[in-house]
Design a protein around this motif. Sequence first.
Motif, PDB file in Angstrom:
ATOM      1  N   ARG A  62    -135.444 -19.147 123.154  1.00 49.94           N
ATOM      2  CA  ARG A  62    -136.300 -18.634 124.212  1.00 49.94           C
ATOM      3  C   ARG A  62    -137.578 -19.329 124.116  1.00 49.94           C
ATOM      4  O   ARG A  62    -138.169 -19.396 125.181  1.00 49.94           O
ATOM      5  CB  ARG A  62    -136.259 -17.128 123.736  1.00 49.94           C
ATOM      6  CG  ARG A  62    -135.284 -16.339 124.103  1.00 49.94           C
ATOM      7  CD  ARG A  62    -135.483 -14.789 123.606  1.00 49.94           C
ATOM      8  NE  ARG A  62    -134.358 -14.074 123.901  1.00 49.94           N
ATOM      9  CZ  ARG A  62    -134.090 -12.604 123.513  1.00 49.94           C
ATOM     10  NH1 ARG A  62    -134.863 -12.319 122.529  1.00 49.94           N
ATOM     11  NH2 ARG A  62    -133.142 -12.027 124.037  1.00 49.94           N
ATOM     12  N   LEU A  92    -126.743 -18.480 130.917  1.00 50.51           N
ATOM     13  CA  LEU A  92    -127.046 -17.454 129.741  1.00 50.51           C
ATOM     14  C   LEU A  92    -126.224 -17.830 128.615  1.00 50.51           C
ATOM     15  O   LEU A  92    -125.239 -17.889 128.639  1.00 50.51           O
ATOM     16  CB  LEU A  92    -126.751 -16.127 130.100  1.00 50.51           C
ATOM     17  CG  LEU A  92    -127.173 -14.850 129.278  1.00 50.51           C
ATOM     18  CD1 LEU A  92    -128.668 -14.963 129.040  1.00 50.51           C
ATOM     19  CD2 LEU A  92    -126.626 -13.710 130.133  1.00 50.51           C
ATOM     20  N   PHE A 141    -121.954 -13.574 129.662  1.00 50.17           N
ATOM     21  CA  PHE A 141    -122.889 -14.895 129.422  1.00 50.17           C
ATOM     22  C   PHE A 141    -122.077 -16.004 129.645  1.00 50.17           C
ATOM     23  O   PHE A 141    -120.502 -15.907 129.485  1.00 50.17           O
ATOM     24  CB  PHE A 141    -123.779 -14.629 128.156  1.00 50.17           C
ATOM     25  CG  PHE A 141    -122.811 -14.702 126.991  1.00 50.17           C
ATOM     26  CD1 PHE A 141    -122.269 -15.955 126.204  1.00 50.17           C
ATOM     27  CD2 PHE A 141    -122.597 -13.499 126.498  1.00 50.17           C
ATOM     28  CE1 PHE A 141    -121.569 -15.716 125.270  1.00 50.17           C
ATOM     29  CE2 PHE A 141    -121.686 -13.345 125.170  1.00 50.17           C
ATOM     30  CZ  PHE A 141    -121.314 -14.621 124.429  1.00 50.17           C
ATOM     31  N   ASP A 142    -122.697 -17.120 129.781  1.00 46.29           N
ATOM     32  CA  ASP A 142    -122.051 -18.367 129.862  1.00 46.29           C
ATOM     33  C   ASP A 142    -121.652 -19.273 128.580  1.00 46.29           C
ATOM     34  O   ASP A 142    -120.576 -19.982 128.659  1.00 46.29           O
ATOM     35  CB  ASP A 142    -122.576 -19.254 131.068  1.00 46.29           C
ATOM     36  CG  ASP A 142    -123.235 -18.627 132.120  1.00 46.29           C
ATOM     37  OD1 ASP A 142    -122.310 -18.341 133.049  1.00 46.29           O
ATOM     38  OD2 ASP A 142    -124.436 -18.115 132.149  1.00 46.29           O
ATOM     39  N   ASN A 144    -137.381 -22.012 126.725  1.00 46.44           N
ATOM     40  CA  ASN A 144    -137.199 -21.243 128.001  1.00 46.44           C
ATOM     41  C   ASN A 144    -135.919 -21.328 128.433  1.00 46.44           C
ATOM     42  O   ASN A 144    -135.595 -21.641 129.764  1.00 46.44           O
ATOM     43  CB  ASN A 144    -138.306 -22.108 129.134  1.00 46.44           C
ATOM     44  CG  ASN A 144    -139.672 -21.761 128.913  1.00 46.44           C
ATOM     45  OD1 ASN A 144    -140.074 -20.812 128.474  1.00 46.44           O
ATOM     46  ND2 ASN A 144    -140.228 -23.106 128.928  1.00 46.44           N
ATOM     47  N   LEU A 145    -135.154 -20.885 127.511  1.00 43.26           N
ATOM     48  CA  LEU A 145    -133.598 -20.734 127.778  1.00 43.26           C
ATOM     49  C   LEU A 145    -133.151 -19.288 127.884  1.00 43.26           C
ATOM     50  O   LEU A 145    -133.878 -18.513 126.915  1.00 43.26           O
ATOM     51  CB  LEU A 145    -132.544 -21.691 127.055  1.00 43.26           C
ATOM     52  CG  LEU A 145    -133.037 -22.938 126.743  1.00 43.26           C
ATOM     53  CD1 LEU A 145    -132.065 -23.593 125.800  1.00 43.26           C
ATOM     54  CD2 LEU A 145    -132.772 -23.714 128.157  1.00 43.26           C
ATOM     55  N   LEU A 146    -132.315 -18.941 128.894  1.00 41.91           N
ATOM     56  CA  LEU A 146    -131.879 -17.453 128.723  1.00 41.91           C
ATOM     57  C   LEU A 146    -131.164 -16.913 127.653  1.00 41.91           C
ATOM     58  O   LEU A 146    -129.861 -17.897 127.324  1.00 41.91           O
ATOM     59  CB  LEU A 146    -131.189 -17.130 130.043  1.00 41.91           C
ATOM     60  CG  LEU A 146    -132.389 -17.396 131.223  1.00 41.91           C
ATOM     61  CD1 LEU A 146    -131.445 -17.226 132.462  1.00 41.91           C
ATOM     62  CD2 LEU A 146    -133.460 -16.665 131.308  1.00 41.91           C
ATOM     63  N   VAL A 147    -131.210 -15.969 126.860  1.00 38.30           N
ATOM     64  CA  VAL A 147    -130.465 -15.548 125.770  1.00 38.30           C
ATOM     65  C   VAL A 147    -130.041 -14.279 125.907  1.00 38.30           C
ATOM     66  O   VAL A 147    -130.764 -13.236 125.911  1.00 38.30           O
ATOM     67  CB  VAL A 147    -131.206 -15.974 124.433  1.00 38.30           C
ATOM     68  CG1 VAL A 147    -130.340 -15.726 123.273  1.00 38.30           C
ATOM     69  CG2 VAL A 147    -131.502 -17.512 124.280  1.00 38.30           C
ATOM     70  N   THR A 148    -128.919 -13.793 125.407  1.00 37.82           N
ATOM     71  CA  THR A 148    -128.487 -12.411 125.389  1.00 37.82           C
ATOM     72  C   THR A 148    -128.000 -12.119 123.807  1.00 37.82           C
ATOM     73  O   THR A 148    -127.702 -13.173 123.430  1.00 37.82           O
ATOM     74  CB  THR A 148    -127.632 -11.931 126.446  1.00 37.82           C
ATOM     75  OG1 THR A 148    -127.401 -10.478 126.339  1.00 37.82           O
ATOM     76  CG2 THR A 148    -126.372 -12.532 126.067  1.00 37.82           C
ATOM     77  N   ASP A 168    -129.674 -21.360 135.607  1.00 40.90           N
ATOM     78  CA  ASP A 168    -129.708 -19.636 135.165  1.00 40.90           C
ATOM     79  C   ASP A 168    -128.586 -19.714 134.014  1.00 40.90           C
ATOM     80  O   ASP A 168    -128.241 -18.239 134.133  1.00 40.90           O
ATOM     81  CB  ASP A 168    -129.718 -19.020 136.296  1.00 40.90           C
ATOM     82  CG  ASP A 168    -131.158 -18.871 136.909  1.00 40.90           C
ATOM     83  OD1 ASP A 168    -132.165 -19.285 136.255  1.00 40.90           O
ATOM     84  OD2 ASP A 168    -131.078 -18.644 138.184  1.00 40.90           O
ATOM     85  N   TRP A 173    -130.244 -27.208 133.156  1.00 39.42           N
ATOM     86  CA  TRP A 173    -129.764 -26.166 132.632  1.00 39.42           C
ATOM     87  C   TRP A 173    -130.588 -24.884 133.171  1.00 39.42           C
ATOM     88  O   TRP A 173    -130.012 -23.588 133.617  1.00 39.42           O
ATOM     89  CB  TRP A 173    -129.708 -26.175 131.194  1.00 39.42           C
ATOM     90  CG  TRP A 173    -129.396 -24.910 130.359  1.00 39.42           C
ATOM     91  CD1 TRP A 173    -129.986 -23.962 130.334  1.00 39.42           C
ATOM     92  CD2 TRP A 173    -127.883 -24.885 129.792  1.00 39.42           C
ATOM     93  NE1 TRP A 173    -129.067 -22.965 129.389  1.00 39.42           N
ATOM     94  CE2 TRP A 173    -127.873 -23.649 129.038  1.00 39.42           C
ATOM     95  CE3 TRP A 173    -126.890 -25.922 129.676  1.00 39.42           C
ATOM     96  CZ2 TRP A 173    -126.754 -23.131 128.351  1.00 39.42           C
ATOM     97  CZ3 TRP A 173    -125.710 -25.221 128.876  1.00 39.42           C
ATOM     98  CH2 TRP A 173    -125.869 -24.193 128.334  1.00 39.42           C
ATOM     99  N   ARG A 174    -131.919 -25.014 132.963  1.00 42.74           N
ATOM    100  CA  ARG A 174    -132.710 -23.773 133.149  1.00 42.74           C
ATOM    101  C   ARG A 174    -132.608 -23.467 134.797  1.00 42.74           C
ATOM    102  O   ARG A 174    -132.633 -22.097 135.195  1.00 42.74           O
ATOM    103  CB  ARG A 174    -134.054 -24.217 133.068  1.00 42.74           C
ATOM    104  CG  ARG A 174    -134.515 -24.496 131.539  1.00 42.74           C
ATOM    105  CD  ARG A 174    -136.049 -24.865 131.267  1.00 42.74           C
ATOM    106  NE  ARG A 174    -136.232 -25.133 130.117  1.00 42.74           N
ATOM    107  CZ  ARG A 174    -136.901 -26.330 129.625  1.00 42.74           C
ATOM    108  NH1 ARG A 174    -137.007 -27.387 130.451  1.00 42.74           N
ATOM    109  NH2 ARG A 174    -136.748 -26.592 128.339  1.00 42.74           N
TER     110      ARG A 174
END
Length: 298
Positions: free
Chosen positions: A146, A132, A170-171, A149-153, A130, A126-127
């Motif tokens: 976060r 989101l 975002f995904d 270490n996961l991307l968040v908006t 990339d 997952w990381r």
Amino acid sequence: MMRYLSYLVLLLSASSAYASQKVYAIAELQSSPHLALVNYALQATEAEYGKVELTFVEPMTQGRVEQLVKAGEVLQLAVFAPNPSRETKLLPVYFPLSLGLLGYRVCLITPEQQAKFSAINTLDDWRNADLLIGQGANWPDVDILRANNLLVTVNPLPFLLFDMLKQQRFDCYARSINEVAYELSLPEAAGLVAEKSLLFYYPQPAMLFVAPTEPALAERLQKGLEQAWQTGFIHAHFAKHYGAVITQLACERRQILMLENPLLTAKVQQLMQQYAPDPAQLLNTASANCPAPASAMQ
């Protein structure tokens, strides 16, 4: 005259005994399975604490709810995921209302994006992809994701996240498994689907939080929910409202991506250990209800 005064005192005492305390609660509670638990807790403690009349306010963001519950004037009862700040500022009722299901997360996605998720088998996958995740700005989940270490908006207005997802800003819109069906039924979710192969899990209860001005309300809710557990009401409620979705989840045999929750205080960790089933245990038990594969039936 004395007889009249005595009668008046008795009348006032009787009136106060039947008077209801008005409690203002968040709008979402009115249509939630959690309401049955709140009603049970209030009724179970009525002889000791008196009657309560729940009134539901207009919908608002979590950040605004938190502010108003802290003030305690126009809002006294809310349902949140806990974090250390909320447990300090408000009065927490330490019981996981859905026995930890809030931490079982499935992605809402656009259908054409399924292939990128099907290629994921581990958190590192997952990381490295990339991917989101979209979340509400005041949700504790943001810090949890976060921290792993996961991307968040984020967006302070969660209803806008549906359009953001459709626009591929975002995904994954990660939602609790007991929220997915309802949210996909909303007009703003038209065209979105539940991702088919992955399940995030982190220990995360939904808990009642009470205004600091209402300690007796927090106390009676704690007593009432513990009584509901002891009588078996909680177990029957859980099976009724969540049994089908848990069985469906188990039968889908998703890849579980386990996350840490650094926001859990010692008290919340304790209640999760006491009341919330382990995810492997929960899903393995539910899988016994899955239909046999077609090949096994021949």
